[in-house]
Design a protein around this motif. Structure first.
Motif, PDB file in Angstrom:
ATOM      1  N   PHE A 259      36.820  35.322  31.470  1.00 22.43           N
ATOM      2  CA  PHE A 259      36.373  34.083  30.852  1.00 22.43           C
ATOM      3  C   PHE A 259      35.592  33.264  31.869  1.00 22.43           C
ATOM      4  CE2 PHE A 259      40.143  35.387  28.529  1.00 22.43           C
ATOM      5  CZ  PHE A 259      39.745  35.252  27.204  1.00 22.43           C
ATOM      6  N   GLU A 260      34.389  32.869  31.491  1.00 21.33           N
ATOM      7  CA  GLU A 260      33.516  32.123  32.403  1.00 21.33           C
ATOM      8  C   GLU A 260      32.564  31.266  31.568  1.00 21.33           C
ATOM      9  OE1 GLU A 260      31.193  30.440  35.166  1.00 21.33           O
ATOM     10  OE2 GLU A 260      33.129  31.408  35.542  1.00 21.33           O
ATOM     11  N   MET A 261      32.239  30.069  32.069  1.00 22.29           N
ATOM     12  CA  MET A 261      31.391  29.157  31.314  1.00 22.29           C
ATOM     13  C   MET A 261      29.903  29.339  31.588  1.00 22.29           C
ATOM     14  SD  MET A 261      31.928  25.492  33.306  1.00 22.29           S
ATOM     15  CE  MET A 261      30.506  24.741  32.504  1.00 22.29           C
ATOM     16  N   ASP A 262      29.540  29.820  32.780  1.00 17.87           N
ATOM     17  CA  ASP A 262      28.139  29.911  33.163  1.00 17.87           C
ATOM     18  C   ASP A 262      27.481  31.125  32.512  1.00 17.87           C
ATOM     19  OD1 ASP A 262      25.938  29.001  35.195  1.00 17.87           O
ATOM     20  OD2 ASP A 262      26.086  31.174  35.416  1.00 17.87           O
ATOM     21  N   ALA A 263      26.352  30.886  31.840  1.00 20.83           N
ATOM     22  CA  ALA A 263      25.692  31.958  31.083  1.00 20.83           C
ATOM     23  C   ALA A 263      25.214  33.077  31.991  1.00 20.83           C
ATOM     24  CB  ALA A 263      24.524  31.385  30.286  1.00 20.83           C
ATOM     25  N   TYR A 264      24.615  32.733  33.137  1.00 23.64           N
ATOM     26  CA  TYR A 264      24.096  33.773  34.028  1.00 23.64           C
ATOM     27  C   TYR A 264      25.233  34.569  34.659  1.00 23.64           C
ATOM     28  CZ  TYR A 264      19.540  31.526  33.556  1.00 23.64           C
ATOM     29  OH  TYR A 264      18.369  31.015  33.055  1.00 23.64           O
ATOM     30  N   ALA A 265      26.316  33.893  35.028  1.00 21.36           N
ATOM     31  CA  ALA A 265      27.468  34.610  35.579  1.00 21.36           C
ATOM     32  C   ALA A 265      28.036  35.573  34.549  1.00 21.36           C
ATOM     33  CB  ALA A 265      28.535  33.625  36.044  1.00 21.36           C
ATOM     34  N   CYS A 266      28.034  35.164  33.276  1.00 27.29           N
ATOM     35  CA  CYS A 266      28.519  36.068  32.223  1.00 27.29           C
ATOM     36  C   CYS A 266      27.631  37.305  32.115  1.00 27.29           C
ATOM     37  CB  CYS A 266      28.574  35.335  30.886  1.00 27.29           C
ATOM     38  SG  CYS A 266      29.967  34.187  30.741  1.00 27.29           S
ATOM     39  N   GLU A 267      26.321  37.118  32.272  1.00 30.52           N
ATOM     40  CA  GLU A 267      25.422  38.269  32.252  1.00 30.52           C
ATOM     41  C   GLU A 267      25.713  39.194  33.439  1.00 30.52           C
ATOM     42  OE1 GLU A 267      21.319  37.201  31.924  1.00 30.52           O
ATOM     43  OE2 GLU A 267      21.681  35.781  30.294  1.00 30.52           O
ATOM     44  N   THR A 268      25.998  38.597  34.585  1.00 29.65           N
ATOM     45  CA  THR A 268      26.361  39.396  35.767  1.00 29.65           C
ATOM     46  C   THR A 268      27.646  40.177  35.506  1.00 29.65           C
ATOM     47  OG1 THR A 268      25.282  37.845  37.284  1.00 29.65           O
ATOM     48  CG2 THR A 268      27.004  39.257  38.209  1.00 29.65           C
ATOM     49  N   LEU A 269      28.636  39.502  34.942  1.00 31.93           N
ATOM     50  CA  LEU A 269      29.915  40.151  34.639  1.00 31.93           C
ATOM     51  C   LEU A 269      29.722  41.310  33.647  1.00 31.93           C
ATOM     52  CD1 LEU A 269      32.111  36.951  34.197  1.00 31.93           C
ATOM     53  CD2 LEU A 269      32.376  38.644  36.018  1.00 31.93           C
ATOM     54  N   ARG A 270      28.894  41.079  32.666  1.00 31.75           N
ATOM     55  CA  ARG A 270      28.687  42.116  31.655  1.00 31.75           C
ATOM     56  C   ARG A 270      27.997  43.339  32.258  1.00 31.75           C
ATOM     57  NH1 ARG A 270      25.835  41.472  25.638  1.00 31.75           N
ATOM     58  NH2 ARG A 270      26.417  43.572  24.940  1.00 31.75           N
ATOM     59  N   LEU A 271      27.024  43.094  33.108  1.00 34.67           N
ATOM     60  CA  LEU A 271      26.344  44.218  33.763  1.00 34.67           C
ATOM     61  C   LEU A 271      27.316  44.988  34.648  1.00 34.67           C
ATOM     62  CD1 LEU A 271      23.625  45.664  34.244  1.00 34.67           C
ATOM     63  CD2 LEU A 271      23.307  44.148  36.211  1.00 34.67           C
TER      64      LEU A 271
ATOM     65  N   LEU B 145      44.583  43.383  33.206  1.00 37.99           N
ATOM     66  CA  LEU B 145      44.133  42.288  34.058  1.00 37.99           C
ATOM     67  C   LEU B 145      43.342  41.312  33.204  1.00 37.99           C
ATOM     68  CD1 LEU B 145      43.909  41.525  37.199  1.00 37.99           C
ATOM     69  CD2 LEU B 145      41.626  42.562  37.059  1.00 37.99           C
ATOM     70  N   ILE B 146      43.604  40.021  33.371  1.00 42.13           N
ATOM     71  CA  ILE B 146      42.820  38.983  32.699  1.00 42.13           C
ATOM     72  C   ILE B 146      42.340  38.012  33.760  1.00 42.13           C
ATOM     73  CG2 ILE B 146      42.937  37.001  31.132  1.00 42.13           C
ATOM     74  CD1 ILE B 146      44.687  38.707  29.306  1.00 42.13           C
ATOM     75  N   ASP B 147      41.056  37.650  33.668  1.00 44.87           N
ATOM     76  CA  ASP B 147      40.383  36.880  34.710  1.00 44.87           C
ATOM     77  C   ASP B 147      39.885  35.554  34.126  1.00 44.87           C
ATOM     78  OD1 ASP B 147      39.064  36.157  37.013  1.00 44.87           O
ATOM     79  OD2 ASP B 147      37.515  37.708  36.888  1.00 44.87           O
ATOM     80  N   LEU B 148      40.414  34.430  34.633  1.00 41.25           N
ATOM     81  CA  LEU B 148      39.986  33.104  34.193  1.00 41.25           C
ATOM     82  C   LEU B 148      39.060  32.480  35.225  1.00 41.25           C
ATOM     83  CD1 LEU B 148      43.406  31.586  32.979  1.00 41.25           C
ATOM     84  CD2 LEU B 148      41.726  32.855  31.631  1.00 41.25           C
ATOM     85  N   PHE B 149      38.122  31.642  34.761  1.00 37.23           N
ATOM     86  CA  PHE B 149      37.155  31.017  35.671  1.00 37.23           C
ATOM     87  C   PHE B 149      36.562  32.110  36.568  1.00 37.23           C
ATOM     88  CE2 PHE B 149      40.599  27.920  34.882  1.00 37.23           C
ATOM     89  CZ  PHE B 149      39.900  26.919  34.242  1.00 37.23           C
ATOM     90  N   ALA B 150      36.021  33.135  35.939  1.00 34.94           N
ATOM     91  CA  ALA B 150      35.710  34.395  36.626  1.00 34.94           C
ATOM     92  C   ALA B 150      34.538  34.315  37.581  1.00 34.94           C
ATOM     93  CB  ALA B 150      35.451  35.491  35.590  1.00 34.94           C
ATOM     94  N   GLY B 151      33.628  33.327  37.410  1.00 34.16           N
ATOM     95  CA  GLY B 151      32.432  33.313  38.242  1.00 34.16           C
ATOM     96  C   GLY B 151      31.664  34.610  38.064  1.00 34.16           C
ATOM     97  N   PRO B 152      31.053  35.135  39.119  1.00 30.41           N
ATOM     98  CA  PRO B 152      30.324  36.398  39.005  1.00 30.41           C
ATOM     99  C   PRO B 152      31.217  37.627  39.159  1.00 30.41           C
ATOM    100  CG  PRO B 152      30.055  35.572  41.210  1.00 30.41           C
ATOM    101  CD  PRO B 152      30.871  34.532  40.460  1.00 30.41           C
ATOM    102  N   GLY B 153      32.541  37.399  39.365  1.00 24.64           N
ATOM    103  CA  GLY B 153      33.453  38.540  39.357  1.00 24.64           C
ATOM    104  C   GLY B 153      33.965  39.020  40.696  1.00 24.64           C
ATOM    105  N   GLY B 154      34.026  38.147  41.704  1.00 23.97           N
ATOM    106  CA  GLY B 154      34.507  38.574  43.012  1.00 23.97           C
ATOM    107  C   GLY B 154      35.944  39.048  43.004  1.00 23.97           C
ATOM    108  N   LEU B 155      36.844  38.260  42.410  1.00 19.61           N
ATOM    109  CA  LEU B 155      38.249  38.675  42.317  1.00 19.61           C
ATOM    110  C   LEU B 155      38.365  39.952  41.490  1.00 19.61           C
ATOM    111  CD1 LEU B 155      40.501  35.502  41.750  1.00 19.61           C
ATOM    112  CD2 LEU B 155      40.840  37.278  43.474  1.00 19.61           C
ATOM    113  N   ASN B 156      37.673  39.978  40.374  1.00 17.83           N
ATOM    114  CA  ASN B 156      37.744  41.121  39.472  1.00 17.83           C
ATOM    115  C   ASN B 156      37.243  42.393  40.141  1.00 17.83           C
ATOM    116  OD1 ASN B 156      37.658  42.843  37.187  1.00 17.83           O
ATOM    117  ND2 ASN B 156      37.330  41.072  35.858  1.00 17.83           N
ATOM    118  N   GLU B 157      36.149  42.275  40.895  1.00 13.25           N
ATOM    119  CA  GLU B 157      35.607  43.454  41.576  1.00 13.25           C
ATOM    120  C   GLU B 157      36.622  44.034  42.549  1.00 13.25           C
ATOM    121  OE1 GLU B 157      32.767  46.366  42.853  1.00 13.25           O
ATOM    122  OE2 GLU B 157      33.064  45.174  41.025  1.00 13.25           O
ATOM    123  N   GLY B 158      37.294  43.157  43.283  1.00 13.35           N
ATOM    124  CA  GLY B 158      38.297  43.637  44.227  1.00 13.35           C
ATOM    125  C   GLY B 158      39.449  44.334  43.539  1.00 13.35           C
TER     126      GLY B 158
END
Length: 484
Positions: free
Chosen positions: A36-48, A4-17
């Motif tokens: 892949f996501e541009m927002d630094a805080y969203a990337c931290e959320t995704l990483r966690l 699975l590859i996730d573009l414009f991921a945001g905080p990961g709603g699609l990915n979580e599902g």
């Protein structure tokens, strides 16, 4: 597992599902290769979240994760052992990138390396939602008369998604955007039709059959409205309407029967989503309104007037379903989280708290959310046109209704909470991050990084994970059919 590859991921709603879809006892259907996501805080959320996902999938100790999100221990004590290892591994799955032509070489190289590690010929899925500001009704309204709007690069970020389709040819893709896409134009051209035309003429020659997830029709018979998914019909306690395209690569389309989402047996309401959370009240901010009035006296007088109104008969506006509510509850709750995090209300001006309290009382009396013009004049906002005929946004203060899904949670909730007033009089305040997350169907063990404003922004920009999980179930079944 399917890559699975996730573009414009945001905080990961699609990915979580998608990452929650199971394929048997202890097996998961998808493995996320890269977000892949541009927002630094969203990337931290995704990483966690990737850290938590790794811990749970490997059966490792998750106590460090819960210590972190619930604030039970300092980072120095948490960042060790299984948690530290998983957190370090997560950096290889989350990439902060501003998707565009300048970033294409780096993004392509990352994807190419990820796919090279898979079995040759593996079937995989691409998911994501190009930013929607240029298509949303609110965004277009704010830029009426803006001569630069037609050339705004946000109109064309979907081309980065199409570039990945053309270059790497995923078996299936899921592309999400706002309902406003259907009516959006760039010049004289419909943006929706432009996107469909571009999908049918990808540079590499790869072709996709575009399907609806809500109606079983031949692609040639589909109308634009057939791509609208109304989230409240699928167990999400929110009236969120989005355009979602399901693309199936043409060479395997005949092997994948059309599948559609199964509507829930009723709706999940605001009450079922947030009523069990601990009651909290908001502090007052230091900002004082220009008009110095006795707010306590104004509130008391207004509430006395409300008490004189004829109460409306209790009406449940939508059919409720116990199975839908049970499914929602099972999805949201985690026995490790007895007191959900990020449930602290933001402070409000005294004037707004008074308005909120009066409006919740009015809502209870009227059986619906009032407009601010229903307030006594003393409580009107301090705008020069507030009493003029045709004044826009008379619902800029909105009490959410207990026994129906909420209105759409949008990123503007990060700026103020006027549109998301808690329906209980004793709590009359704007929703907390956790309440907004509940309405978006993020599980209670999902944590959003960054300041509260950024947490709200992430929640409002996401795809509801519970809806995404149902889409993921369909995609996994389709891919399994080809694999078999």
């Amino acid at each position: 597992m399917f890559p699975l590859i996730d573009l414009f991921a945001g905080p990961g709603g699609l990915n979580e599902g998608f990452s929650s879809v199971t394929a048997g006892e202890g097996e998961y259907a998808f493995e996320n290769l890269a977000s892949f996501e541009m927002d630094a805080y969203a990337c931290e959320t995704l990483r966690l979240r990737e850290t938590f996902r790794h811990l749970t999938r490997t059966g490792a100790d998750t106590s460090g994760y819960f210590d972190y999100i619930l604030g039970r221990k300092p980072w120095s004590e948490i960042f060790q052992g299984a948690f530290a290892e998983a957190y370090s591994l997560s950096k290889d799955k989350v990439y902060r990138k501003v998707l565009g032509e300048d970033a294409r070489p780096d993004v392509d190289n990352i994807i190419r390396q990820k796919l090279a590690q898979q079995e040759e010929g593996s079937h995989w899925a691409l998911i994501g939602g190009p930013p929607c500001q240029a298509y949303s009704l609110a965004g277009r309204s704010r830029r009426t008369g803006d001569a630069t709007f037609a050339s705004d690069h946000k109109h064309f970020l979907y081309r980065e998604y199409l570039h990945i389709l053309s270059e790497f040819k995923p078996t299936i893709f899921v592309m999400e955007n706002v309902k406003g896409l259907l009516s959006s134009k760039n010049g004289d051209d419909s943006m929706f039709q432009t996107i469909l035309a571009d999908l049918s003429a990808l540079p590499s020659g790869v072709r996709y059959e575009i399907r609806s997830l809500v109606v079983d029709k031949s692609p040639s018979d589909l109308a634009p409205s057939d791509f609208i998914i109304r989230a409240e019909e699928y167990g999400v306690p929110q009236k969120r309407h989005r355009v979602i395209l399901l693309g199936v690569r043409s060479d395997v389309a005949s092997l994948m029967p059309r599948r559609t989402l199964q509507r829930a047996d009723g709706v999940v309401t605001v009450r079922e989503a947030v009523a069990d959370l601990p009651a909290v009240t908001a502090a007052t901010s230091n900002r004082a309104p220009k008009a110095q009035i006795d707010w306590a006296a104004a509130e008391l007088a207004a509430l006395e007037d409300v008490a004189k109104l004829e109460p409306a008969q209790a009406v449940v506006s939508m059919q409720q379903g116990q199975r839908a509510a049970r499914a929602y509850s099972s999805w949201i709750r985690d026995s490790n989280v007895h007191k959900p995090a990020q449930h602290q209300p933001r402070p409000h001006m005294v004037s707004d708290l008074v308005r909120y309290r009066v409006m919740t009382a009015l809502a209870e009396r009227l059986g619906k959310s009032p407009k601010y013009t229903d307030l006594p004049s003393a409580l009107h906002p301090e705008h020069s046109n507030v009493t003029k005929a045709g004044t826009p946004f008379t619902d800029r203060f909105r009490v959410q209704v207990w026994d129906a899904p909420s209105t759409t949670i949008v990123s503007h909730i990060s700026k103020d909470g006027h549109y998301y007033i808690h329906p209980e009089k004793e709590q009359a305040r704007s929703f907390t991050v956790r309440e907004a997350a509940r309405l978006q169907t993020f599980p209670d063990n999902y944590f959003f990084e960054g300041p509260r404003t950024q947490q709200f922004h992430q929640v409002g920009n996401a795809v509801p994970p519970l809806l995404a999980k149902q889409i993921g179930d369909i995609v996994a079944a389709m891919l399994s059919g080809v694999k078999g």
